[in-house]
Design an enzyme around this catalytic site. Sequence first.
Site, PDB file in Angstrom:
ATOM      1  N   GLY A   1      -4.204 -86.202  31.540  1.00 32.04           N
ATOM      2  CA  GLY A   1      -2.932 -86.649  30.949  1.00 32.04           C
ATOM      3  C   GLY A   1      -3.109 -87.122  29.514  1.00 32.04           C
ATOM      4  O   GLY A   1      -2.319 -86.768  28.626  1.00 32.04           O
TER       5      GLY A   1
ATOM      6  N   ARG B   1     -11.833 -91.434  37.275  1.00 35.23           N
ATOM      7  CA  ARG B   1     -12.014 -91.141  38.696  1.00 35.23           C
ATOM      8  C   ARG B   1     -12.848 -89.884  38.896  1.00 35.23           C
ATOM      9  O   ARG B   1     -12.956 -89.378  40.020  1.00 35.23           O
ATOM     10  CB  ARG B   1     -10.639 -90.982  39.364  1.00 35.23           C
ATOM     11  CG  ARG B   1      -9.806 -92.258  39.334  1.00 35.23           C
ATOM     12  CD  ARG B   1      -8.384 -92.022  39.812  1.00 35.23           C
ATOM     13  NE  ARG B   1      -7.597 -93.250  39.685  1.00 35.23           N
ATOM     14  CZ  ARG B   1      -6.264 -93.278  39.600  1.00 35.23           C
ATOM     15  NH1 ARG B   1      -5.583 -92.147  39.633  1.00 35.23           N
ATOM     16  NH2 ARG B   1      -5.634 -94.424  39.480  1.00 35.23           N
TER      17      ARG B   1
ATOM     18  N   HIS C   1     -18.805 -77.147  17.854  1.00 38.60           N
ATOM     19  CA  HIS C   1     -17.995 -75.939  17.644  1.00 38.60           C
ATOM     20  C   HIS C   1     -16.513 -76.229  17.442  1.00 38.60           C
ATOM     21  O   HIS C   1     -15.831 -75.454  16.781  1.00 38.60           O
ATOM     22  CB  HIS C   1     -18.154 -74.988  18.839  1.00 38.60           C
ATOM     23  CG  HIS C   1     -19.495 -74.329  18.889  1.00 38.60           C
ATOM     24  ND1 HIS C   1     -19.790 -73.288  19.743  1.00 38.60           N
ATOM     25  CD2 HIS C   1     -20.643 -74.563  18.188  1.00 38.60           C
ATOM     26  CE1 HIS C   1     -21.040 -72.899  19.559  1.00 38.60           C
ATOM     27  NE2 HIS C   1     -21.590 -73.666  18.632  1.00 38.60           N
TER      28      HIS C   1
ATOM     29  N   CYS D   1      -8.099 -91.719  31.433  1.00 34.08           N
ATOM     30  CA  CYS D   1      -7.125 -91.954  32.501  1.00 34.08           C
ATOM     31  C   CYS D   1      -7.843 -91.541  33.783  1.00 34.08           C
ATOM     32  O   CYS D   1      -9.070 -91.387  33.776  1.00 34.08           O
ATOM     33  CB  CYS D   1      -5.808 -91.211  32.259  1.00 34.08           C
ATOM     34  SG  CYS D   1      -5.896 -89.418  32.184  1.00 34.08           S
ATOM     35  N   GLY D   2      -7.115 -91.375  34.871  1.00 32.74           N
ATOM     36  CA  GLY D   2      -7.787 -91.071  36.131  1.00 32.74           C
ATOM     37  C   GLY D   2      -8.600 -89.793  36.057  1.00 32.74           C
ATOM     38  O   GLY D   2      -9.785 -89.755  36.404  1.00 32.74           O
ATOM     39  N   THR D   3      -7.966 -88.738  35.571  1.00 32.97           N
ATOM     40  CA  THR D   3      -8.651 -87.447  35.425  1.00 32.97           C
ATOM     41  C   THR D   3      -9.088 -87.160  33.997  1.00 32.97           C
ATOM     42  O   THR D   3      -9.917 -86.267  33.779  1.00 32.97           O
ATOM     43  CB  THR D   3      -7.709 -86.299  35.827  1.00 32.97           C
ATOM     44  OG1 THR D   3      -6.546 -86.378  34.976  1.00 32.97           O
ATOM     45  CG2 THR D   3      -7.289 -86.415  37.291  1.00 32.97           C
TER      46      THR D   3
ATOM     47  N   ARG E   1     -18.650 -70.515  10.611  1.00 30.60           N
ATOM     48  CA  ARG E   1     -17.631 -69.704  11.316  1.00 30.60           C
ATOM     49  C   ARG E   1     -16.741 -70.575  12.187  1.00 30.60           C
ATOM     50  O   ARG E   1     -15.580 -70.221  12.445  1.00 30.60           O
ATOM     51  CB  ARG E   1     -18.309 -68.613  12.149  1.00 30.60           C
ATOM     52  CG  ARG E   1     -19.132 -69.126  13.323  1.00 30.60           C
ATOM     53  CD  ARG E   1     -19.942 -68.000  13.959  1.00 30.60           C
ATOM     54  NE  ARG E   1     -20.609 -68.420  15.188  1.00 30.60           N
ATOM     55  CZ  ARG E   1     -21.738 -69.112  15.228  1.00 30.60           C
ATOM     56  NH1 ARG E   1     -22.336 -69.503  14.097  1.00 30.60           N
ATOM     57  NH2 ARG E   1     -22.301 -69.446  16.384  1.00 30.60           N
ATOM     58  N   HIS E   2     -17.270 -71.707  12.626  1.00 33.38           N
ATOM     59  CA  HIS E   2     -16.462 -72.582  13.476  1.00 33.38           C
ATOM     60  C   HIS E   2     -15.354 -73.273  12.670  1.00 33.38           C
ATOM     61  O   HIS E   2     -14.296 -73.573  13.210  1.00 33.38           O
ATOM     62  CB  HIS E   2     -17.345 -73.612  14.175  1.00 33.38           C
ATOM     63  CG  HIS E   2     -18.420 -72.970  15.004  1.00 33.38           C
ATOM     64  ND1 HIS E   2     -18.121 -72.206  16.108  1.00 33.38           N
ATOM     65  CD2 HIS E   2     -19.769 -72.943  14.860  1.00 33.38           C
ATOM     66  CE1 HIS E   2     -19.259 -71.737  16.620  1.00 33.38           C
ATOM     67  NE2 HIS E   2     -20.268 -72.165  15.882  1.00 33.38           N
TER      68      HIS E   2
ATOM     69  N   ARG F   1     -12.406 -70.999  12.638  1.00 28.30           N
ATOM     70  CA  ARG F   1     -11.720 -70.979  13.934  1.00 28.30           C
ATOM     71  C   ARG F   1     -10.936 -72.260  14.161  1.00 28.30           C
ATOM     72  O   ARG F   1      -9.794 -72.237  14.645  1.00 28.30           O
ATOM     73  CB  ARG F   1     -12.753 -70.779  15.051  1.00 28.30           C
ATOM     74  CG  ARG F   1     -13.391 -69.402  14.991  1.00 28.30           C
ATOM     75  CD  ARG F   1     -14.657 -69.287  15.811  1.00 28.30           C
ATOM     76  NE  ARG F   1     -15.289 -67.991  15.633  1.00 28.30           N
ATOM     77  CZ  ARG F   1     -16.531 -67.702  16.004  1.00 28.30           C
ATOM     78  NH1 ARG F   1     -17.283 -68.635  16.587  1.00 28.30           N
ATOM     79  NH2 ARG F   1     -17.028 -66.509  15.800  1.00 28.30           N
TER      80      ARG F   1
ATOM     81  N   ASP G   1      -5.198 -95.720  30.598  1.00 35.25           N
ATOM     82  CA  ASP G   1      -4.262 -96.273  31.574  1.00 35.25           C
ATOM     83  C   ASP G   1      -5.095 -96.997  32.639  1.00 35.25           C
ATOM     84  O   ASP G   1      -6.311 -97.184  32.476  1.00 35.25           O
ATOM     85  CB  ASP G   1      -3.345 -95.179  32.150  1.00 35.25           C
ATOM     86  CG  ASP G   1      -4.056 -94.248  33.123  1.00 35.25           C
ATOM     87  OD1 ASP G   1      -5.303 -94.334  33.252  1.00 35.25           O
ATOM     88  OD2 ASP G   1      -3.380 -93.421  33.762  1.00 35.25           O
TER      89      ASP G   1
END
Length: 142
Positions: A70, A109, A98, A65-67, A132-133, A136, A8
């Site tokens: 989202g 940001r 893993h 995105c900013g963080t 093993r991963h 999982r 975005d």
Amino acid sequence: MRIVIGSDHGGYELKKVVAAALRDRAIEVEDVGCHTSDPADYPGFAHAVAEAVAAGRFDFGVLLCGTGLGVCITANRHRGVRAALCSEPYSARMARAHNDANVLCLGGRVVGPGLALDVLEAFLSTSFEGGRHARRVAAVEP
Ligand code: RB5
């Protein structure tokens, strides 16, 4: 290698840096948008990248995105997508080794371009360890 990338407006500037770095490594990059810094809702871009990765059309996806939150939340709604929000290289390495992450999420940001490229390098240069991963990761899908 083929990578699909999307953002975005909050991730747009960093996306340009990341896409250029990928192309410098001779990686084929498809950018699903956004293509300007005008405000744009992140879910549409996250769904486009996630669908392309889930369909097997690309090796990996990168979402910004900013963080990074989202796009990560949105991408992980898609079966077969394992999106990981990483702000430092250790998590990026572990996301691949893993968790077999297939989408890297970055916060435009949150991390600067230098750190983002280190995170990208850690993600791309690390292989899934399996063993093993694999058990999982297989158990992650409900
Ligand atoms: C847009 O302002 C911002 O909310 C978005 O880029 C993202 O950080 C959402 O998770």
